[in-house]
Design a protein around this motif. Sequence first.
Motif, mmCIF file in Angstrom:
data_model
loop_
_atom_site.group_PDB
_atom_site.id
_atom_site.type_symbol
_atom_site.label_atom_id
_atom_site.label_comp_id
_atom_site.label_asym_id
_atom_site.label_seq_id
_atom_site.Cartn_x
_atom_site.Cartn_y
_atom_site.Cartn_z
ATOM 1 N N HIS A 140 -41.773 -44.445 43.449
ATOM 2 C CA HIS A 140 -42.650 -43.468 42.802
ATOM 3 C C HIS A 140 -43.720 -43.070 43.807
ATOM 4 N N LEU A 141 -43.717 -41.809 44.197
ATOM 5 C CA LEU A 141 -44.672 -41.308 45.187
ATOM 6 C C LEU A 141 -45.548 -40.241 44.549
ATOM 7 N N GLU A 142 -46.849 -40.425 44.667
ATOM 8 C CA GLU A 142 -47.810 -39.446 44.167
ATOM 9 C C GLU A 142 -48.272 -38.587 45.332
ATOM 10 N N THR A 143 -48.311 -37.279 45.133
ATOM 11 C CA THR A 143 -48.705 -36.392 46.222
ATOM 12 C C THR A 143 -50.072 -35.754 45.983
ATOM 13 N N VAL A 184 -39.261 -38.394 51.419
ATOM 14 C CA VAL A 184 -39.442 -39.522 50.494
ATOM 15 C C VAL A 184 -39.344 -40.844 51.253
ATOM 16 N N LEU A 185 -38.292 -40.993 52.064
ATOM 17 C CA LEU A 185 -38.118 -42.248 52.784
ATOM 18 C C LEU A 185 -39.198 -42.445 53.833
ATOM 19 N N ARG A 186 -39.592 -41.379 54.512
ATOM 20 C CA ARG A 186 -40.675 -41.505 55.490
ATOM 21 C C ARG A 186 -41.968 -41.944 54.811
ATOM 22 N N ALA A 187 -42.273 -41.326 53.661
ATOM 23 C CA ALA A 187 -43.502 -41.692 52.956
ATOM 24 C C ALA A 187 -43.466 -43.145 52.516
ATOM 25 N N TRP A 188 -42.304 -43.592 52.009
ATOM 26 C CA TRP A 188 -42.210 -44.987 51.577
ATOM 27 C C TRP A 188 -42.382 -45.929 52.765
ATOM 28 N N LEU A 189 -41.740 -45.625 53.886
ATOM 29 C CA LEU A 189 -41.876 -46.465 55.072
ATOM 30 C C LEU A 189 -43.321 -46.506 55.551
ATOM 31 N N ASP A 191 -45.923 -46.241 53.778
ATOM 32 C CA ASP A 191 -46.741 -46.986 52.824
ATOM 33 C C ASP A 191 -46.627 -48.497 52.999
ATOM 34 N N GLN A 192 -45.603 -48.954 53.724
ATOM 35 C CA GLN A 192 -45.429 -50.393 53.885
ATOM 36 C C GLN A 192 -46.463 -50.938 54.855
ATOM 37 N N PRO A 193 -46.989 -52.134 54.602
ATOM 38 C CA PRO A 193 -48.041 -52.683 55.466
ATOM 39 C C PRO A 193 -47.541 -52.919 56.885
ATOM 40 N N ALA A 194 -48.413 -52.663 57.845
ATOM 41 C CA ALA A 194 -48.047 -52.849 59.248
ATOM 42 C C ALA A 194 -47.748 -54.300 59.566
ATOM 43 N N THR A 195 -48.208 -55.206 58.722
ATOM 44 C CA THR A 195 -48.000 -56.643 58.964
ATOM 45 C C THR A 195 -46.701 -57.152 58.362
ATOM 46 N N ALA A 196 -45.835 -56.241 57.867
ATOM 47 C CA ALA A 196 -44.572 -56.681 57.263
ATOM 48 C C ALA A 196 -43.777 -57.508 58.263
ATOM 49 N N VAL A 197 -43.212 -58.630 57.806
ATOM 50 C CA VAL A 197 -42.475 -59.524 58.706
ATOM 51 C C VAL A 197 -40.984 -59.416 58.495
ATOM 52 N N ALA A 198 -40.547 -58.610 57.562
ATOM 53 C CA ALA A 198 -39.119 -58.473 57.309
ATOM 54 C C ALA A 198 -38.822 -57.066 56.824
ATOM 55 N N GLY A 199 -37.588 -56.657 56.991
ATOM 56 C CA GLY A 199 -37.158 -55.393 56.447
ATOM 57 C C GLY A 199 -37.202 -54.262 57.446
ATOM 58 N N TRP A 200 -36.566 -53.154 57.062
ATOM 59 C CA TRP A 200 -36.461 -52.007 57.948
ATOM 60 C C TRP A 200 -37.790 -51.331 58.202
ATOM 61 N N ALA A 201 -38.713 -51.434 57.277
ATOM 62 C CA ALA A 201 -40.037 -50.869 57.512
ATOM 63 C C ALA A 201 -40.660 -51.465 58.760
ATOM 64 N N ALA A 202 -40.406 -52.731 58.998
ATOM 65 C CA ALA A 202 -40.898 -53.387 60.206
ATOM 66 C C ALA A 202 -39.967 -53.171 61.386
ATOM 67 N N ALA A 203 -38.649 -53.182 61.142
ATOM 68 C CA ALA A 203 -37.679 -53.075 62.237
ATOM 69 C C ALA A 203 -37.822 -51.770 63.002
ATOM 70 N N LEU A 204 -38.072 -50.668 62.297
ATOM 71 C CA LEU A 204 -38.127 -49.365 62.952
ATOM 72 C C LEU A 204 -39.344 -49.200 63.841
#
Length: 312
Positions: A140-143, A184-189, A191-204
Amino acid sequence: MDILTEVLASMRTGCPVSVRTEGRAPWGLRLPAVAGAGFHVVLYGTCWLLPLENTAHTRRPIALSPGDVIFLRDGRGHLLADDPTTHATVPQPARFAPGSPIGHLTLGGDGARTSLLCGAYHLDQGRPHPLLGQLPEVVHLETRHGRHPELTAAVQLLGAELEAPRIGSDGIVPALIDALLLYVLRAWLQDQPATAVAGWAAALRDPLVAPALAAIHQDPAAPWSVESLADRAGTSRATFARRFTTLVGEPPLAYLTRWRMTTAARLLREADLSLSAIATQTGYGSEFAFAKAFKRAHGLPPGGYRRQAQAT
C-alpha cells in the motif's frame, strides 16, 4: 545493468489487463484471484480494500484515499467497497470499446463517487523471481504529502488521460500502466530501511552483492564461478558466498542457474530463436544439456514450453 527492469521483463507474459471502475455509494466488488499480480489506483474519492470473508489471513481492512496505489503480489482474491459493511458482489464483465485498451465498469447507487483504475499484470508464477516473493502480500503506497513524487506523477498522468481521453491516449495509458509497476517496486524498495540485513532491498545496494548480480544479469552465458563473482565483488570467496546467500536467499550458482532458466523461458516465449541459439545465450554447451536443465527447472522440455506459451 538495471536489474529491476530485467527481473520484471523476464516475468511478464502478456500485457496488463485494466478496467476503469466508477462506483457510486453504496457499491462493493468481489474480485477473484488472478494469475499474476493485481493493482488498484484510486483516482477520485475513497474506498476500502478488504480480505475475502473465507480467507485464513487476518489482514485488516485498508482505507484508501485519492492517489493511493495498491499492489497485490500474488493476485489473491479480495473485496473493494465504499464501506466495510457494504455487501460485495461479483461484477458483470467490463465493457471494452473497439480498439480501447481500458475496460469500463459502472456500479452502485447514487451516493458519493469513487473512481479507480483496477487491473492485473500477467506474471509467470511457475518460477517467480525471489524479488517478488520478498514483497508483502499487499503493498500500500500513499502518494500524498510529497511522498514518492515519480509515482505521484504517474498516477496524476493516468488520471488525466482517463478523465479526458485525447489523441494518443490509447498508446499513453498502457505505457503508463507498464511504468506504474516499476514505480511501485522502486517506491517499495526505497521505503525499506538502509540497515536491512536480508532481502533484495539490501542486495540491490550492497557493495559486495550488487556487482555480482549485475554481472550475472548482464551476461548469463559467461562461465561464472563463485571465485570469479567474488572477484567482481572484490572480496574473498567465502565472504562473498555467505553474503550473497544471506541477501538473495540462495547460493550464487543456484541463482545463476535460476536466471539462466528464467532468461531461456523468456526467449522461448518471445524470440524466434532455435533451441541451439537459446542454449548458447544461456551458457549451455549443447542443446541436450540445455534441454535437460530446462525440463528440470520448468517441468517441460523447451519445445513443449514454447508450444504451450504460444497457445495461451
